[in-house]
Scaffold this active site. Sequence first.
Site, PDB file in Angstrom:
ATOM      1  N   THR A   1     -25.805   2.163  14.555  1.00  0.00           N
ATOM      2  CA  THR A   1     -26.802   2.003  13.495  1.00  0.00           C
ATOM      3  C   THR A   1     -26.165   1.332  12.288  1.00  0.00           C
ATOM      4  O   THR A   1     -24.990   1.558  12.001  1.00  0.00           O
ATOM      5  CB  THR A   1     -27.364   3.383  13.078  1.00  0.00           C
ATOM      6  OG1 THR A   1     -27.800   4.057  14.243  1.00  0.00           O
ATOM      7  CG2 THR A   1     -28.510   3.248  12.095  1.00  0.00           C
TER       8      THR A   1
ATOM      9  N   ILE B   1     -37.505   7.124  20.929  1.00  0.00           N
ATOM     10  CA  ILE B   1     -37.500   6.690  19.538  1.00  0.00           C
ATOM     11  C   ILE B   1     -36.596   7.631  18.748  1.00  0.00           C
ATOM     12  O   ILE B   1     -36.638   8.845  18.942  1.00  0.00           O
ATOM     13  CB  ILE B   1     -38.928   6.692  18.958  1.00  0.00           C
ATOM     14  CG1 ILE B   1     -39.793   5.668  19.705  1.00  0.00           C
ATOM     15  CG2 ILE B   1     -38.913   6.397  17.463  1.00  0.00           C
ATOM     16  CD1 ILE B   1     -41.271   5.782  19.417  1.00  0.00           C
ATOM     17  N   GLY B   2     -35.775   7.066  17.890  1.00  0.00           N
ATOM     18  CA  GLY B   2     -34.836   7.875  17.123  1.00  0.00           C
ATOM     19  C   GLY B   2     -35.262   8.033  15.678  1.00  0.00           C
ATOM     20  O   GLY B   2     -36.424   7.829  15.314  1.00  0.00           O
TER      21      GLY B   2
END
Lengths: 181, 141
Positions: free
Chosen positions: B1, B30-31
């Site tokens: 990220t 989905i994070g």
Amino acid sequence: RPILLIHGGAGDITDARVEGKFKGIRDALRAAWKHLEPTGAESSSSALDAVEAAVRSMELNESFNAGYGSCLNTAGAVEMEASLMEGREMRAGCVTLLTDVMHPITVARRLMEKRRHVFLGGQAAQELALSTGSEKLPAGALVTDSARQALREFMEQEAKGLDTTFARTELDDARTDPKGD
Amino acid sequence: TVGAVAMDASGLIVAGTSTGGITGKWPGRIGDTPLLGCGTYADNAVGGVSTTGHGETIMRYNLAQRILGAIQHQGLSAQAAAERECQKMTERIGGTGGAIVIDHKGEVGISWTSRRMAWGYVRDGIIHYGINQNEVFQEPL
């Protein structure tokens, strides 16, 4: 005084990847800072431009888990997501399950600028990306050797029944020469 | 990220985050990154946050929102709020992560409970950066 603060991921970052992270951090800051410098003309979007530029720089760099160099899902594919928010009017754009585009952060900004919805996912996000100027890359263009290796190791751990609850968010350098030497 | 938070000369605060997620995630997972209050948040009255780390943990803790809440309602500095909420998240849920914060006064907060987090900022012509706890490097912009 303007300020720009960035991160390039947290986790079990190996020693071999530290220098790449450092270079990528410095490059991203330098690429983005010009948007925050006084120009004499009032700009209403300099913080937006700076954040987008910094993230885009890191999305291009395989030292980071975003854009080129993203982690792979169990199907061996890249699925990316991004969000952008500004604090004056509290507008935001959020996108998920994007594939084969280099800069999800720019897609998030385009959604924010539409001022209609805040969050799009999957095919709708993909269509927004392509209709607002993002290039559709060839399938697999964002997949790196390091990401493939990390997925192989993950699959081996799962096959052995090891706990993968806290799956890796950071990649190792490829341990074999990609040319096969 | 990856993530960024900026405050410009007009006082506008912006936060952005982008990610490929985690290795071996299920297709369709989905994070925290696209979720406001988890991976990203910005409010000129309080500050801006971008987070990174184990998404399933950060989502369940609402890390970005909790950090800004600590600044707004408890008067913590950006650094104290980031430190406290990252620690509490890991104590409560078990996963690790980190956050970068700029508060409404332009003060910086950087904290993580993971082994390492790559970070950097520019202020007054100097780049400050690091990846290990209690280690800061500097060089001219």
